[in-house]
Design an enzyme around this catalytic site. Structure first.
Site, PDB file in Angstrom:
ATOM      1  N   CYS A  52       0.837  -1.198   0.000  1.00 27.30           N
ATOM      2  CA  CYS A  52       0.000   0.000   0.000  1.00 27.30           C
ATOM      3  C   CYS A  52       0.876   1.252   0.000  1.00 27.30           C
ATOM      4  O   CYS A  52       1.783   1.376   0.822  1.00 27.30           O
ATOM      5  CB  CYS A  52      -0.904  -0.012   1.239  1.00 27.30           C
ATOM      6  SG  CYS A  52      -1.687   1.589   1.554  1.00 27.30           S
ATOM      7  N   CYS A  55       0.519   3.302   3.569  1.00 28.48           N
ATOM      8  CA  CYS A  55       0.882   2.792   4.892  1.00 28.48           C
ATOM      9  C   CYS A  55       2.200   3.435   5.360  1.00 28.48           C
ATOM     10  O   CYS A  55       3.070   3.765   4.539  1.00 28.48           O
ATOM     11  CB  CYS A  55       1.025   1.268   4.850  1.00 28.48           C
ATOM     12  SG  CYS A  55      -0.535   0.370   5.031  1.00 28.48           S
ATOM     13  N   HIS A 121      -4.209   0.392   7.944  1.00 26.70           N
ATOM     14  CA  HIS A 121      -4.694   0.160   6.586  1.00 26.70           C
ATOM     15  C   HIS A 121      -6.174  -0.230   6.573  1.00 26.70           C
ATOM     16  O   HIS A 121      -6.894   0.054   5.611  1.00 26.70           O
ATOM     17  CB  HIS A 121      -3.857  -0.968   5.963  1.00 26.70           C
ATOM     18  CG  HIS A 121      -4.142  -1.236   4.520  1.00 26.70           C
ATOM     19  ND1 HIS A 121      -3.744  -0.380   3.522  1.00 26.70           N
ATOM     20  CD2 HIS A 121      -4.786  -2.272   3.903  1.00 26.70           C
ATOM     21  CE1 HIS A 121      -4.126  -0.877   2.344  1.00 26.70           C
ATOM     22  NE2 HIS A 121      -4.769  -2.014   2.557  1.00 26.70           N
ATOM     23  N   ASN A 185     -13.244  10.152  -1.204  1.00 25.75           N
ATOM     24  CA  ASN A 185     -13.953   9.115  -1.950  1.00 25.75           C
ATOM     25  C   ASN A 185     -13.771   7.826  -1.188  1.00 25.75           C
ATOM     26  O   ASN A 185     -12.640   7.387  -0.980  1.00 25.75           O
ATOM     27  CB  ASN A 185     -13.363   8.929  -3.352  1.00 25.75           C
ATOM     28  CG  ASN A 185     -13.622  10.119  -4.241  1.00 25.75           C
ATOM     29  OD1 ASN A 185     -14.660  10.766  -4.152  1.00 25.75           O
ATOM     30  ND2 ASN A 185     -12.658  10.430  -5.102  1.00 25.75           N
ATOM     31  N   SER A 193      -9.317   3.971  -5.232  1.00 25.19           N
ATOM     32  CA  SER A 193      -8.502   2.861  -5.696  1.00 25.19           C
ATOM     33  C   SER A 193      -7.651   2.264  -4.575  1.00 25.19           C
ATOM     34  O   SER A 193      -6.886   1.343  -4.797  1.00 25.19           O
ATOM     35  CB  SER A 193      -7.617   3.314  -6.870  1.00 25.19           C
ATOM     36  OG  SER A 193      -6.996   4.535  -6.581  1.00 25.19           O
ATOM     37  N   HIS A 196      -6.957   2.083   2.080  1.00 25.34           N
ATOM     38  CA  HIS A 196      -6.335   2.772   3.213  1.00 25.34           C
ATOM     39  C   HIS A 196      -7.081   4.098   3.437  1.00 25.34           C
ATOM     40  O   HIS A 196      -7.228   4.880   2.503  1.00 25.34           O
ATOM     41  CB  HIS A 196      -4.853   3.039   2.934  1.00 25.34           C
ATOM     42  CG  HIS A 196      -4.107   3.430   4.172  1.00 25.34           C
ATOM     43  ND1 HIS A 196      -3.106   2.661   4.723  1.00 25.34           N
ATOM     44  CD2 HIS A 196      -4.252   4.497   5.008  1.00 25.34           C
ATOM     45  CE1 HIS A 196      -2.657   3.253   5.825  1.00 25.34           C
ATOM     46  NE2 HIS A 196      -3.340   4.369   6.011  1.00 25.34           N
ATOM     47  N   HIS A 198      -8.192   7.561   3.577  1.00 22.88           N
ATOM     48  CA  HIS A 198      -7.545   8.810   3.176  1.00 22.88           C
ATOM     49  C   HIS A 198      -8.530   9.729   2.468  1.00 22.88           C
ATOM     50  O   HIS A 198      -9.555   9.293   1.951  1.00 22.88           O
ATOM     51  CB  HIS A 198      -6.358   8.529   2.243  1.00 22.88           C
ATOM     52  CG  HIS A 198      -6.763   8.069   0.867  1.00 22.88           C
ATOM     53  ND1 HIS A 198      -7.260   6.808   0.608  1.00 22.88           N
ATOM     54  CD2 HIS A 198      -6.764   8.698  -0.332  1.00 22.88           C
ATOM     55  CE1 HIS A 198      -7.535   6.672  -0.677  1.00 22.88           C
ATOM     56  NE2 HIS A 198      -7.249   7.819  -1.287  1.00 22.88           N
ATOM     57  N   GLN A 200      -8.663  13.742   0.150  1.00 24.70           N
ATOM     58  CA  GLN A 200      -7.889  14.581  -0.751  1.00 24.70           C
ATOM     59  C   GLN A 200      -8.234  16.044  -0.529  1.00 24.70           C
ATOM     60  O   GLN A 200      -9.283  16.373   0.027  1.00 24.70           O
ATOM     61  CB  GLN A 200      -8.194  14.229  -2.202  1.00 24.70           C
ATOM     62  CG  GLN A 200      -7.885  12.794  -2.576  1.00 24.70           C
ATOM     63  CD  GLN A 200      -7.905  12.583  -4.084  1.00 24.70           C
ATOM     64  OE1 GLN A 200      -7.335  13.372  -4.840  1.00 24.70           O
ATOM     65  NE2 GLN A 200      -8.564  11.527  -4.525  1.00 24.70           N
TER      66      GLN A 200
END
Ligand SMILES: O=P(O)(O)O[C@H]1O[C@H](CO)[C@@H](O)[C@H](O)[C@H]1O
Ligand SMILES: O=P(O)(O)O[C@H]1O[C@H](CO)[C@@H](O)[C@H](O)[C@H]1O
Lengths: 383, 383
Positions: A52, A55, A121, A185, A193, A196, A198, A200
């Protein structure tokens, strides 16, 4: 419930915040579904995945190594949609020509960041408690503060920079950007995609369409109603009516808006007039974290799945007129696609793309179901 | 190509037809894709499927039996989103109250039809030749004519009703509707639940958001430019420039619009000023069929797959002011989601939902690729 006939008949509702309409067809949920099924996200991910790129300690696409971060971690997107420097654009079309009228373009510069929400993760916002969501809000606040125009009334608040975690890559940008869009998202159904956790942040020299439409409506309302704030009055009204409220604490209301498009769309709105993240104190940041935890947990409980969504913050532009900044009102939109189960989504296609957004269940029905999904996360026992 | 710097830098383009912006980030196609993969539609369907509710002679969801139709077949949707009769809605909120201001709704009645494009279960528009697409256009025209307001200048054309096939269920509606949206969802990625080739028609008392936005822009352009039509001038300009043109015949232009949002978005636009389907003569209907065949065949050839999309016709409202009807200009939008291959789509999520639509490849690059996909259907040999 007043106007309960709206549970049965086709109607349109007006979105005061965007200035647009949505078609509501409550009886339409009865049609059978034989179409595409979504594949729910696997819930058996490891806490650390060596492949990943988010990570702690791992190598990213362009070779950088992530720090061994413990809360959040911010970096500049390796595939940014906008960049802070690029060649200048001077249109070749002569003024007044047909081309100058019909082929209009303008250059956009800006910066794209990625923020990891946790070193683990396999956790999502729905798994995190208030103490673990506050650092994310702090990181957002830090990013926002670092990019604020020095001439903004919000910059004058001159609050101490709140550091959320590993924020080293946040620096004063080359140019003054106009708007910062913070979003997440979640789930492969929403184009994410990497599982993990996260989000933006895209910051641009332009004021994008959606916040721009909202700002127009907020300014108009203020002007027409003696300085009143549309979302502050809306929060008051909904908090009295209750039928669209999902969760409420002292500072925030989580509700399925009257004008919701997505089946289980939710808006978290500040009850008092707050223009942006920098307007919140410690208690308010904790209560915002609580509202986010409550919404995302109920989402997962609803169909006992990792509920996909896109969510994003709307607040005052980084740079703008005093009027724009005063008219802004902090809120978060959650746009989740699932309609009937973990595998059956609502498609906003065809009529929705060509004519007008259309929804099946009413926002009141959606809110009632989300109210019923309170309590611990359904998969807690599995951990 | 002029302005070729737009192939490299991030920029926004203005959509004159909607009055909105799209962010273009050409360099962004370089990022690797590790997300969701689409499952392409099986191409090995039978010509007749006994369990399909659209095949000739079969039984539908509510028990009706389809006729043994040979071209097209129209029926009222068994799960219509709007109905021609329903209980009346009288809002309970007192005028001037906060609720009357913020919780606005209006009743919508209307009619939803389904149109099969062919008796064959396993054909799509891309498989059909001009002679088989003309009856579909005829059926659309018949439907449109049957619902036109008697006071519309278009009704005065008084053309012979064009019958496309089994059109028995088309009848003069109870109420005068304002707009007719003709559209098709193709492929499971676009929420289509039955591969049998078919489209839909939703007719409503309201003028929906998208045609309403376009009509505003068309009227404004007319008023600002001495009666000129935006789309007629745009078609002229593009037909000279060529770089966004995919296909052209005497009457129509198929192009990737300057302001396209979806990667391979296409607009078919009438080159002369035509307000609606009823304005076309036999030759024009044939050339429209040719343009539709050219676009859908190139789509399938592009990634050698059944290319999913939503498409829809925009034209004059059924009822409207003379100004609205004169400003209208017939065109068809194709909104296809695929980006890189048969299995990798563009997600309009996150930033796109919260801030502004964003695209990766430029419309000029898309048009060049679609120009290269001319010729027979890739799977013809397999049939
Ligand atoms: O009517 P269908 O094909 O069952 O349904 C499809 O098209 C409709 C109109 O675009 C959408 O509202 C639905 O979400 C979609 O699944
Ligand atoms: O940036 P990511 O996560 O690779 O990409 C995802 O989010 C972006 C911003 O919403 C979208 O433009 C992409 O279509 C989507 O796949």
């Amino acid at each position: 419930m007043p106007d309960s006939i709206l549970d049965d008949i086709s109607h349109r509702r007006y979105n005061q915040l965007r200035g647009s309409w949505v078609l509501v067809s409550p009886h339409r949920t009865k049609r059978p579904w034989q179409g595409q099924q979504e594949s729910p996200t696997k819930t058996t991910l490891p806490a650390y995945d060596p492949s990943c790129y988010l990570c702690p300690g791992n190598k990213r696409a362009q070779g950088d190594i992530n720090p061994k971060y413990e809360k959040t971690f911010v970096f500049v997107n390796d595939y940014s949609a906008v960049k802070d420097e690029q060649e200048e654009y001077k249109p070749e079309n002569k003024d007044g020509s047909l081309a100058s009228r019909l082929l209009r373009a303008e250059s956009v510069t800006g910066k794209c960041y990625v923020i990891t929400f946790s070193p683990s993760h396999n956790l999502t916002l729905a798994d995190l408690d208030v103490a673990h969501i506050v650092p994310i809000i702090n990181t957002w606040t830090h990013l926002y503060t670092a990019h604020l125009s020095p001439s903004s009334p919000l910059a004058k608040l001159n609050k101490a920079v709140i550091n959320g975690g590993h924020d080293e890559s946040i620096s004063k940008p080359n140019a003054q950007y106009r708007y910062m869009q913070i979003f997440e998202n979640k789930g492969s159904a929403m184009g994410c995609s990497n599982p993990h956790p996260h989000g933006q942040v895209w910051t641009t020299t332009s004021l994008p369409e959606e916040p721009s439409m909202e700002l127009e409506q907020l300014k108009k309302y203020r002007c027409e109603h003696g300085g009143a704030n549309l979302l502050e009055e809306y929060a008051q009204l909904e908090s009295t009516k209750k039928e669209r409220v999902v969760f409420e604490n002292d500072s925030f209301l989580a509700l399925c808006p009257w004008w919701a498009v997505w089946p289980f769309e939710v808006m978290i709105v500040s009850k008092k007039h707050k223009r942006a993240l920098v307007d919140f104190d410690d208690k308010e940041r904790e209560e915002l974290a609580e509202a986010i935890a409550e919404v995302t947990r109920r989402y997962d409980n609803l169909f006992e799945t990792q509920f996909p969504y896109s969510m994003g913050l709307h607040q005052a532009p980084l740079e703008g007129t005093d009027e724009e900044i005063e008219a802004s009102h902090f809120h978060i939109h959650f746009y989740p696609p699932l309609l009937r189960s973990a595998t059956v989504r609502k498609f906003l296609v065809g009529y929705e793309m060509l004519a007008e957004p259309q929804r099946d269940i009413t926002p009141e029905q959606a809110a009632a179901r989300l109210r019923d999904c309170a309590g611990p996360l359904y998969r807690k026992a599995l951990n």
